[in-house]
Structures are given as structure tokens and as C-alpha cells.
Design an enzyme around this catalytic site. Sequence first.
Site, PDB file in Angstrom:
ATOM      1  N   GLY A  76       0.194  -0.540  -5.297  1.00  0.00           N
ATOM      2  CA  GLY A  76      -1.093  -0.772  -5.951  1.00  0.00           C
ATOM      3  C   GLY A  76      -0.827  -1.668  -7.152  1.00  0.00           C
ATOM      4  N   TYR A 117     -13.328   4.223  -1.090  1.00  0.00           N
ATOM      5  CA  TYR A 117     -12.919   3.479  -2.287  1.00  0.00           C
ATOM      6  C   TYR A 117     -14.118   2.726  -2.859  1.00  0.00           C
ATOM      7  CZ  TYR A 117      -8.082   4.401  -0.771  1.00  0.00           C
ATOM      8  OH  TYR A 117      -6.913   5.006  -0.392  1.00  0.00           O
ATOM      9  N   GLN A 142      -0.721   9.209   6.426  1.00  0.00           N
ATOM     10  CA  GLN A 142      -0.640   8.567   5.105  1.00  0.00           C
ATOM     11  C   GLN A 142      -0.529   9.645   4.024  1.00  0.00           C
ATOM     12  OE1 GLN A 142      -3.263   5.619   2.337  1.00  0.00           O
ATOM     13  NE2 GLN A 142      -2.784   4.873   4.361  1.00  0.00           N
ATOM     14  N   TRP A 194       1.642   6.654  -0.019  1.00  0.00           N
ATOM     15  CA  TRP A 194       0.791   6.215  -1.138  1.00  0.00           C
ATOM     16  C   TRP A 194       1.282   6.696  -2.507  1.00  0.00           C
ATOM     17  CZ3 TRP A 194      -2.087   9.964  -3.904  1.00  0.00           C
ATOM     18  CH2 TRP A 194      -2.451  11.149  -3.250  1.00  0.00           C
ATOM     19  N   TRP A 204      -7.058   0.924  -3.675  1.00  0.00           N
ATOM     20  CA  TRP A 204      -7.657   2.086  -4.363  1.00  0.00           C
ATOM     21  C   TRP A 204      -7.665   1.864  -5.878  1.00  0.00           C
ATOM     22  CZ3 TRP A 204      -4.832   6.555  -6.766  1.00  0.00           C
ATOM     23  CH2 TRP A 204      -5.719   7.561  -7.179  1.00  0.00           C
TER      24      TRP A 204
HETATM   25  N1  LIG Z   1      -4.530   8.233   1.585  1.00  0.00           N
HETATM   26  C1  LIG Z   1      -4.788   8.594   0.358  1.00  0.00           C
HETATM   27  O1  LIG Z   1      -5.328   9.676   0.093  1.00  0.00           O
HETATM   28  C2  LIG Z   1      -4.439   7.651  -0.766  1.00  0.00           C
HETATM   29  C3  LIG Z   1      -4.513   8.082  -2.100  1.00  0.00           C
HETATM   30  C4  LIG Z   1      -4.159   7.179  -3.094  1.00  0.00           C
HETATM   31  C5  LIG Z   1      -3.748   5.897  -2.772  1.00  0.00           C
HETATM   32  N2  LIG Z   1      -3.718   5.491  -1.461  1.00  0.00           N
HETATM   33  C6  LIG Z   1      -3.312   4.119  -1.079  1.00  0.00           C
HETATM   34  O2  LIG Z   1      -2.069   3.799  -1.685  1.00  0.00           O
HETATM   35  C7  LIG Z   1      -2.205   2.633  -2.475  1.00  0.00           C
HETATM   36  C8  LIG Z   1      -1.234   2.675  -3.626  1.00  0.00           C
HETATM   37  O3  LIG Z   1      -1.495   3.826  -4.444  1.00  0.00           O
HETATM   38  P1  LIG Z   1      -1.493   3.672  -6.015  1.00  0.00           P
HETATM   39  O4  LIG Z   1      -2.389   2.541  -6.408  1.00  0.00           O
HETATM   40  O5  LIG Z   1      -1.747   5.004  -6.594  1.00  0.00           O
HETATM   41  O6  LIG Z   1       0.045   3.215  -6.241  1.00  0.00           O
HETATM   42  P2  LIG Z   1       0.988   3.364  -7.506  1.00  0.00           P
HETATM   43  O7  LIG Z   1       2.055   2.333  -7.290  1.00  0.00           O
HETATM   44  O8  LIG Z   1       1.426   4.757  -7.697  1.00  0.00           O
HETATM   45  O9  LIG Z   1       0.076   2.953  -8.746  1.00  0.00           O
HETATM   46  C9  LIG Z   1      -0.402   1.635  -8.871  1.00  0.00           C
HETATM   47  C10 LIG Z   1      -0.947   1.421 -10.278  1.00  0.00           C
HETATM   48  O10 LIG Z   1       0.116   1.578 -11.237  1.00  0.00           O
HETATM   49  C11 LIG Z   1       0.036   0.534 -12.205  1.00  0.00           C
HETATM   50  N3  LIG Z   1       1.183  -0.354 -11.984  1.00  0.00           N
HETATM   51  C12 LIG Z   1       1.713  -0.741 -10.781  1.00  0.00           C
HETATM   52  N4  LIG Z   1       2.764  -1.565 -10.966  1.00  0.00           N
HETATM   53  C13 LIG Z   1       2.920  -1.705 -12.285  1.00  0.00           C
HETATM   54  C14 LIG Z   1       3.840  -2.436 -13.079  1.00  0.00           C
HETATM   55  N5  LIG Z   1       4.811  -3.168 -12.530  1.00  0.00           N
HETATM   56  N6  LIG Z   1       3.725  -2.353 -14.430  1.00  0.00           N
HETATM   57  C15 LIG Z   1       2.745  -1.603 -14.998  1.00  0.00           C
HETATM   58  N7  LIG Z   1       1.844  -0.895 -14.302  1.00  0.00           N
HETATM   59  C16 LIG Z   1       1.922  -0.942 -12.949  1.00  0.00           C
HETATM   60  C17 LIG Z   1      -1.302  -0.181 -11.962  1.00  0.00           C
HETATM   61  O11 LIG Z   1      -2.361   0.532 -12.585  1.00  0.00           O
HETATM   62  P3  LIG Z   1      -3.018   0.104 -14.018  1.00  0.00           P
HETATM   63  O12 LIG Z   1      -2.706  -1.336 -14.293  1.00  0.00           O
HETATM   64  O13 LIG Z   1      -4.462   0.354 -13.877  1.00  0.00           O
HETATM   65  O14 LIG Z   1      -2.384   1.017 -15.025  1.00  0.00           O
HETATM   66  C18 LIG Z   1      -1.451   0.008 -10.456  1.00  0.00           C
HETATM   67  O15 LIG Z   1      -2.767  -0.160  -9.995  1.00  0.00           O
HETATM   68  C19 LIG Z   1      -3.701   2.607  -2.850  1.00  0.00           C
HETATM   69  O16 LIG Z   1      -4.158   1.337  -3.203  1.00  0.00           O
HETATM   70  C20 LIG Z   1      -4.317   3.084  -1.561  1.00  0.00           C
HETATM   71  O17 LIG Z   1      -4.388   2.024  -0.629  1.00  0.00           O
HETATM   72  C21 LIG Z   1      -4.044   6.365  -0.462  1.00  0.00           C
END
Ligand SMILES: NC(=O)c1ccc[n+]([C@@H]2O[C@H](COP(=O)([O-])OP(=O)(O)OC[C@H]3O[C@@H](n4cnc5c(N)ncnc54)[C@H](OP(=O)(O)O)[C@@H]3O)[C@@H](O)[C@H]2O)c1
Length: 329
Positions: A287, A54, A178, A207, A21
Site C-alpha cells: 500500500g 473500499y 487473502q 495484506w 485500500w
Molecule cells: N483483504 C483484506 O481484508 C484487506 C485488508 C487490508 C488491506 N488489504 C489489501 O492490502 C493492501 C495493502 O495493505 P496496507 O495498505 O495496509 O499495507 P501496509 O504496507 O501495511 O500499509 C501501507 C501504508 O503504510 C504507509 N507506508 C507504506 N510505505 C511507506 C514508506 N515507505 N514510508 C512511510 N510510510 C509508508 C502508507 O500510509 P500513510 O502514508 O497514509 O501513512 C501506506 O498507505 C491494501 O491496499 C488492500 O489492497 C486487504
Amino acid sequence: MEYRRLGKSGLKVSAFSFGSWVTFAKQVDIAPARVLLAAAYDAGVNFFDNAEGYEQGRSELVMGQAIEELGWSRDSYVVSSKVFWGGEKPTQRGLSAKHVTDAAHAALKRLRVDYLDLYFCHRPDIDTPIEETVRAMHNLITQGKVLYWGTSEWSAQAITEAHLVARRDGLTPPTMEQPQYNLFVRDKVEAEYAPLYDTHGLGTTIWSPLASGLLTGKYNEGIPQDSRANLPGYEWLLQTFQSEEGSRRLIKVAALARLAGQVGLPVHHMALLWCLQNPRVSTVILGASRLGQLTDNLAALEAGALMTAEVMSAIEVIMTNKPEGPKRF
Ligand SMILES: NC(=O)c1ccc[n+]([C@@H]2O[C@H](COP(=O)([O-])OP(=O)(O)OC[C@H]3O[C@@H](n4cnc5c(N)ncnc54)[C@H](OP(=O)(O)O)[C@@H]3O)[C@@H](O)[C@H]2O)c1
């Protein structure tokens, strides 16, 4: 890597999984996606999450091509799609039998697979009887196009209704949900769904474990230029970060970071490991917009032993948001 059963099913998913995502087809094209997927897979990640919604399906196109180029054996990984937000036409959205079926066929093509391991209803659809959706999912399963179906952000009541309909009509019930789950959002996983884990063997693929990056602490010094909060189309996220609630959360993140420093962990490792402490979590979907983030987050697993009962209690003192016992409905 640790592997956990997806609820009561026999499917074992990696404790950390990887989702696309925001990132795939928005921040990341095929070549970097391939690098990210390979790094996750080589670290033992076996579940890769996606959705028709997505980037209007383009995220699945990127994942499908990248995985094909990587040449993984189909029996070595689990891939998902979710149905709800397809196109703009009335038949291209929601959970009608028609859209559930059309969206599955389209996801199979985009992801370049013969079957979807997991197929989620991305949200509840008040315009479709649950019975119709359960039957559509069951039919896809009997056709071999889907292995396990589930829900995302459904109420416990709706999930229970799906089980009752499935039992009454001899159909396949949902296996997993999820939900969002992180240090700020706990209610559904810890309270509302509590009756469902033992009754129905519900699995959870959770998520936004870092609350879209907030729990890395990088937003405590302002909005980084190269973060998702700065992306066109994600102004809503920027607004939530800059809202009163966002400010309250940043204060908590600063306190968590101080605690994490005392424990000897980066705050985002503490936040990810905190999710895994809950045995009802089958997998934490990570993510990452770049390789360094992904390898950094995966490395958190090595520090699991630092999450002692004392640390968990100290986190509760900071958060003060523990749900008050299971909610019945
Ligand atoms: N079912 C649903 O409704 C739903 C909704 C949302 C997500 N999801 C699923 O859950 C997955 C994970 O969600 P999420 O992407 O929101 O997870 P998250 O872990 O909350 O956020 C990930 C984002 O945080 C930043 N990040 C992650 N690790 C980092 C680090 N070590 N240092 C600095 N920045 C960091 C990056 O964004 P930047 O680099 O852009 O700042 C990364 O893309 C999605 O890919 C999707 O598959 C499902």
C-alpha cells in the site's frame, strides 16, 4: 521483479503487488493514482487489488478510470475485487448468491473490465451456506466474468468445507486466500493454513505487510500528521496504535530497526522481505499513499540477498511470536 504461482494455479503474480485500500478515493484521486499505478506496472507489478468495500466502491472507480487512461493491454495485468461490504440494505451485503452476483457485475463496471481475474469473499458470512456461495462463484466463472475465486480471512475449516462442497457438486473450488500477514500477525498463514497448501494448493495474496505503516518506524516518534492514522474514519487505527498492544509493537519495531541498521537495510525493507521469505506467500500487496513510498518499497527487492538465515533467526529472537507448529482443526 520476481513472479510466483498463485498457489497451484497457472497464474503468475508479481512478488510485490499493489492495493488501493485507504488510499484511492480517500488520499489519492485519479491523476496521482495513475502515477502510482504506472510506477508499479513499470517496475513489473502485475496484480492490482481492490474491493467493493473500499470507499464504497469509489476506489474501484478511480482504479478503473486510471488504468483505462494508462491504456494497459488487458492481458498484461491482474485485477481483483472483493465482495461482502456493499450497501446498507440486506441484499447489498454478505455472500448470498444474489449479492455475490450483483457485486461482481458492479465491480466489472467500476473497474471497466469484462472479467475479474481474482474475486474474493472479503469475510466469511455466517448467514449464507457455503454451498450457496461456492455455486454463485462457480456460475460467475462459467459465465467468463471471473477467472479465480478466493476468500479473505476465512478459517481453514471454512476453506476446506468450500473445497469439499465443490468436489461433491462438481463446482470450482477457491484458489487463493487473502490473509493479513506481517511480522506481528502470523498465525493463519504459518499455522492454521499449513495443511491447505499441499492438500488444496492454496495461494495467498497477503495484506498489510507493514502493519498499516507501523513497520516503517515512522510511528515511533508519535503520529505523523500526514499518515493514515490521522485520517477521519480511521480513528480505530489510531486507537490500536495507541493501545497497550500498540506500545508493545513500537518497542519491537525499534529493536527491528536496530537490527535492520546492522544488516544495512531500512526496517520497512526488512519487514517486506521477511514476508517474501515465506514460500507460501504468492504475493505481498503493498500500500502507498504517495509515489516516494511506492518506489522505496519496490526497491526492497534489490536487497533480498541480505535476508540470510542469521538475520531471520535474529528477527525471531526479537519477535518471539513464531506460531507453535501447524494447527489442525
Ligand atoms: N483483504 C483484506 O481484508 C484487506 C485488508 C487490508 C488491506 N488489504 C489489501 O492490502 C493492501 C495493502 O495493505 P496496507 O495498505 O495496509 O499495507 P501496509 O504496507 O501495511 O500499509 C501501507 C501504508 O503504510 C504507509 N507506508 C507504506 N510505505 C511507506 C514508506 N515507505 N514510508 C512511510 N510510510 C509508508 C502508507 O500510509 P500513510 O502514508 O497514509 O501513512 C501506506 O498507505 C491494501 O491496499 C488492500 O489492497 C486487504
